[in-house]
Design a protein around this motif. Structure first.
Motif, PDB file in Angstrom:
ATOM      1  N   SER A 131       0.831  -1.197   0.000  1.00 50.39           N
ATOM      2  CA  SER A 131       0.000   0.000   0.000  1.00 50.39           C
ATOM      3  C   SER A 131       0.865   1.245   0.000  1.00 50.39           C
ATOM      4  CB  SER A 131      -0.910   0.005   1.241  1.00 50.39           C
ATOM      5  OG  SER A 131      -1.602   1.216   1.364  1.00 50.39           O
ATOM      6  N   ALA A 132       0.339   2.319  -0.560  1.00 50.80           N
ATOM      7  CA  ALA A 132       1.001   3.617  -0.459  1.00 50.80           C
ATOM      8  C   ALA A 132       0.836   4.200   0.939  1.00 50.80           C
ATOM      9  CB  ALA A 132       0.430   4.581  -1.494  1.00 50.80           C
ATOM     10  N   HIS A 133      -0.056   3.598   1.718  1.00 44.88           N
ATOM     11  CA  HIS A 133      -0.291   4.022   3.104  1.00 44.88           C
ATOM     12  C   HIS A 133       0.626   3.197   4.003  1.00 44.88           C
ATOM     13  CE1 HIS A 133      -2.559   5.791   6.382  1.00 44.88           C
ATOM     14  NE2 HIS A 133      -2.839   4.592   6.871  1.00 44.88           N
ATOM     15  N   GLU A 134       1.708   3.774   4.469  1.00 43.30           N
ATOM     16  CA  GLU A 134       2.752   3.020   5.144  1.00 43.30           C
ATOM     17  C   GLU A 134       2.279   2.272   6.388  1.00 43.30           C
ATOM     18  OE1 GLU A 134       6.024   1.044   6.086  1.00 43.30           O
ATOM     19  OE2 GLU A 134       5.530   2.002   4.171  1.00 43.30           O
ATOM     20  N   PRO A 135       1.357   2.811   7.199  1.00 38.72           N
ATOM     21  CA  PRO A 135       0.897   2.032   8.364  1.00 38.72           C
ATOM     22  C   PRO A 135       0.322   0.666   7.991  1.00 38.72           C
ATOM     23  CG  PRO A 135       0.287   4.317   8.651  1.00 38.72           C
ATOM     24  CD  PRO A 135       0.842   4.199   7.248  1.00 38.72           C
ATOM     25  N   ALA A 136      -0.284   0.552   6.807  1.00 41.03           N
ATOM     26  CA  ALA A 136      -0.800  -0.748   6.376  1.00 41.03           C
ATOM     27  C   ALA A 136       0.340  -1.725   6.132  1.00 41.03           C
ATOM     28  CB  ALA A 136      -1.642  -0.579   5.111  1.00 41.03           C
TER      29      ALA A 136
END
Length: 243
Positions: A131-136
């Motif tokens: 994901s581009a969303h690092e927490p994921a």
């Protein structure tokens, strides 16, 4: 009404698997109206289904983490519907992950593929979409780290199909460097799809005799988790209602 929304895939096995999961949910709650929709690539589309519902609806995102789809696509589709139907009564449940049920389901799929704990010659690739969303991505890395410490394997390495590191090649190289003579893939995916196929194909290029576990699929514990997310949203105070 429970309106589940999944990502969607060009691979027809994905929608079929998620549909079977919803059948399990219906079996657990035969009194509850359950519908399924997809954000993209599969039908029916979320916005189209939501625009036709009558009465209150609770949306349950069938997503493993709170990333772009949960934070942007789902609320964006709801807002688009509400512009035409401001009276629509919508609640949105939390995404499925993180939750211990997901980890236990993936471990169960590994066991079904005859990959048990305490196999020091086995290295496990925890395969995720990325994901581009690092927490994921961090969530997947954290699970791999905990499994590596407690599983009794040669090692556990995350590998992402896209948008994040490490890639499959790096993960397999690290596992072999740690002493793994057998490579196993544990899919951090709800269902089959093109991204999971990409990971599996690359692992098989590198390790033709690799053991590939199934994705989570229509697991009864996952169906129970879907219902828990639904009930939590239903019981939330009115300020949790989407507006």
């Amino acid at each position: 009404m429970l309106l589940a929304v999944a990502h969607g895939s060009r691979d027809p096995r994905s929608a079929a698997t998620i549909s079977t999961l919803m059948d399990v949910v219906r079996t657990l709650r035969p009194d509850l109206e359950v519908r399924l929709s997809f954000l993209e690539l599969s039908a029916p589309r979320f916005g189209e289904v939501l625009s036709r519902v009558d009465g209150p609806v609770t949306v349950v995102p069938l997503l493993l983490s709170h990333a772009y789809h949960a934070g942007v696509d789902v609320p964006g589709s709801i807002e688009a519907v509400r512009r035409g139907r401001p009276e629509v009564d919508v609640r949105v449940a939390e995404v499925l992950g993180p939750d211990p049920v997901l980890e236990s389901s993936v471990l169960r799929r590994l066991a079904e593929a005859e990959v048990g704990p305490r196999e020091p010659d086995t290295g496990v690739v925890l395969a995720a979409a990325g994901s581009a969303h690092e927490p994921a991505n961090a969530l997947v890395r954290d699970i791999a780290s905990r499994w590596a410490a407690s599983g009794g394997w040669a090692g556990v390495e995350p590998a992402f199909a896209a948008a994040a590191d490490p890639a499959v090649d790096v993960a397999v190289e690290r596992l072999r460097a740690a002493g793994a003579r057998r490579i196993a893939v544990a899919p951090w995916f709800l269902a089959p799809g093109l991204l999971l196929t990409r990971v599996v194909d690359r692992v098989r290029d590198l390790a033709p005799d690799a053991t590939i576990a199934a994705p989570i699929g229509a697991d009864i514990e996952l169906a129970q988790l879907v219902l828990r997310r639904f009930h939590a949203a239903e019981c939330a105070p009115p300020r949790r209602r989407y507006a």
